[in-house]
Design a protein around this motif. Structure first.
Motif: not given
Lengths: 342, 229
Positions: A272-293
């Protein structure tokens, strides 16, 4: 005496005598005037200097409403007092008696006094635990600056677009890892045997039969199933075999590959190969990564500023290497000790 | 400010004043995440503020005030910052200390355990396996407690009450949380807003979740001096 003489004499007697002695207060003495002027200036400067160098800032004798006490003008916040009381007593603040509250308050005052004494003794500069705590606190402060200004969705979406590769589902592999053990896998026949085994698997020969026919063993990770996330399969298979496995689709069989423990082939059950996830699905993760960066960016910029402002001297035996290392990171070079002396 | 924070809401007049004072501040600083009606946003993991259940503390004014002052995972040393949700499908699930990753099948089993324990339909055999993982390899019990009802002392949510911080409790939502972890952030406002404003905000949030206090405040008569707002 005529009129003219009389006026002249009066005018003469009205003029102050300037030739009196230093201590003759009835006569004007320029030297005495200058001395008094000088003394007054010195006394004035002395008072001003004393005030300037011994000032304790603006002192208030009224405790502001948000504080429960001032210790040497440093506030103890009511909210901290409430939290400390509840933590210490294990009950709500309203349930705490006045005696209990006063006990907690006294402890907080004691702590404040000791902290102030610790600052006077320069513990932040010398005590390892305090230094560690200070570094952590300053690092965390950067996060506070970032989080107070919540990024807009557009900012997060931009960050997501720029780092799209980081946001995909976890790849998994369910597979059979077969090995012809090293003891049996001697000589060129080993590769030929495994090739035949691989062909048999491709021809849909049952796994058990292939294992029995070719004297293979199945490698099963201890306490694990065969289905693993990519990172775990990489650890189990090793880089080379994992690289081969990555290329396989469901049902495929890898070519034989020699490893430390023998010759392996892999039969992929499901990749099962990795598939790109939508922004909506990973929004909270994006926020955390953004804060860390952002935190990293601000931290780096703070550090650059502090380095620029600081006078850092490096001993001769480390100066060159240090400077080289700093140049690679684009930081302002520190001065070697000898150069600084000059 | 000299009033015990939990006692303010027992005084309808003070409560009414605080609510009116804090509403524009809420609209300016909090509504962008928590919503105009304090409904929260499950897509972003932002909790609603109108319910009876609290992730941190029991929802008393003093606790709400503390959260607003110092935030959650905010970088403020006094903030709530005791735990994150590990990402069990990552090679290093947790940044604070070492936890073993879970396998895909184990994650699926834990999901079944949560659904079945929460009274939803699910695979009971998988749930039984998931229960063991919850109590052993996953160390889930450590934060979410052995009865799966969470621990508001560290902000670990109850997993079987049907209230979901992220998503709506579908298998996919739960998988995303277990596989990739969560660590939501609430900013600290102690440097941005003054103490009285934060106290008023705490009262506003309290009344949103305690309708009786809000009702009492709304029906109380305005003072003779007219300190409206």
């Amino acid at each position: 005496m005529n009129v003219h003489e009389s006026v002249s004499q009066k005018a003469a007697s009205a003029e102050p005598r300037t030739s009196g002695g230093f201590w003759d207060l009835k006569t004007v003495n320029p030297a005495r005037s200058m001395t008094c002027f000088g003394l007054a200036a010195i006394i004035g400067l002395g008072i001003a200097g004393f005030g300037l160098f011994t000032a304790k800032g603006t002192v208030t004798h009224v405790v502001p409403p948000e504080n429960v006490a001032l210790v040497n003008q440093r506030p103890i916040l009511r909210t901290d007092f409430v939290a400390q009381t509840e933590t210490e007593l294990g009950k709500t603040f309203s349930e705490a008696t006045m005696a209990e509250r006063l006990k907690v308050l006294d402890e907080m005052i004691r702590e404040e006094l000791f902290v102030q004494r610790g600052l006077e003794l320069d513990f932040p500069g010398t005590d390892p635990d305090t230094r560690t705590a200070l570094v952590a606190a300053v690092e965390q402060q950067v996060v506070a600056d970032v989080t107070t200004h919540q990024p807009a969705d557009a900012e997060l979406q931009k960050y997501f677009d720029e780092n799209h590769g980081n946001y995909s589902s976890e790849g998994t592999m369910d597979l059979h890892n077969l090995v012809l053990p090293k003891a049996k896998a001697t000589g060129p026949d080993a590769m030929a045997t495994l090739q035949k085994a691989a062909d048999a698997l491709r021809a849909k020969t049952p796994l058990a039969e292939v294992i029995k026919t070719f004297g293979l063993q199945e490698v099963v990770p201890e306490h694990s199933s065969q289905e693993q996330f990519y990172f775990a399969q990489r650890i189990h298979l090793g880089d080379a075999l994992y690289g081969e496995a990555l290329k396989l689709d469901d049902g495929d069989v890898s070519p034989p590959l020699a490893g430390l423990d023998g010759v392996h082939i892999v039969q992929m059950i499901k990749n099962t190969k990795p598939l790109p996830l939508t922004f909506e699905r990973v929004r909270s993760q994006v926020l955390n990564d953004y804060v860390m960066s952002e935190k990293k960016r601000l931290e780096d910029s703070d550090l650059r500023y502090l380095r620029d402002k600081a006078d850092i001297l490096i001993a001769d035996d480390y100066a060159d290497a240090y400077e080289k290392g700093q140049a690679e990171t684009g930081a302002e070079p520190a001065k070697p000790a000898e150069q600084a002396k000059k | 400010m000299r009033t015990d924070p939990d006692a303010i809401v027992e005084n309808a007049e003070l409560t009414r004043f605080a609510v009116a004072y804090a509403q524009p501040v809420y609209d300016a600083h909090c509504a962008s995440c928590h919503g105009n009606e304090m409904q929260g946003d499950q897509r972003r993991g932002v909790p609603g503020l109108t319910g009876k259940k609290w992730l941190y503390g029991e929802g008393r004014t003093a606790q709400i005030e503390h959260t607003i002052l110092h935030g959650i995972r905010s970088g403020d040393p006094k903030g709530w910052n005791l735990a994150d949700m590990p990402g069990f499908a990552q090679q290093e699930p947790y940044r604070r200390y070492r936890i073993e990753p879970l396998e895909p099948a184990e994650i699926r089993d834990v999901i079944e355990f949560l659904l079945v324990t929460g009274g939803k339909a699910g695979d009971k055999a998988a749930a039984a396996r998931g229960q063991k993982i919850f109590a052993d390899k996953g160390q889930c019990f450590d934060c979410h407690s052995a009865d799966v009802q969470g621990d508001s002392a560290i902000g670990a949510p109850n997993l079987i009450d049907g209230i979901w911080l992220y998503g709506t409790g579908t298998r996919e939502d739960i998988y995303d949380t277990i596989a990739r972890g969560r660590a939501g952030i609430c900013p600290p406002w102690s440097q941005e807003l003054d103490a009285a404003t934060i106290r008023a905000l705490a009262v506003l949030v309290y009344t949103a979740s305690h309708k009786a206090a809000a009702k009492a405040a709304a029906t109380s008569r305005a003072p003779a001096g007219g300190t409206e707002g």
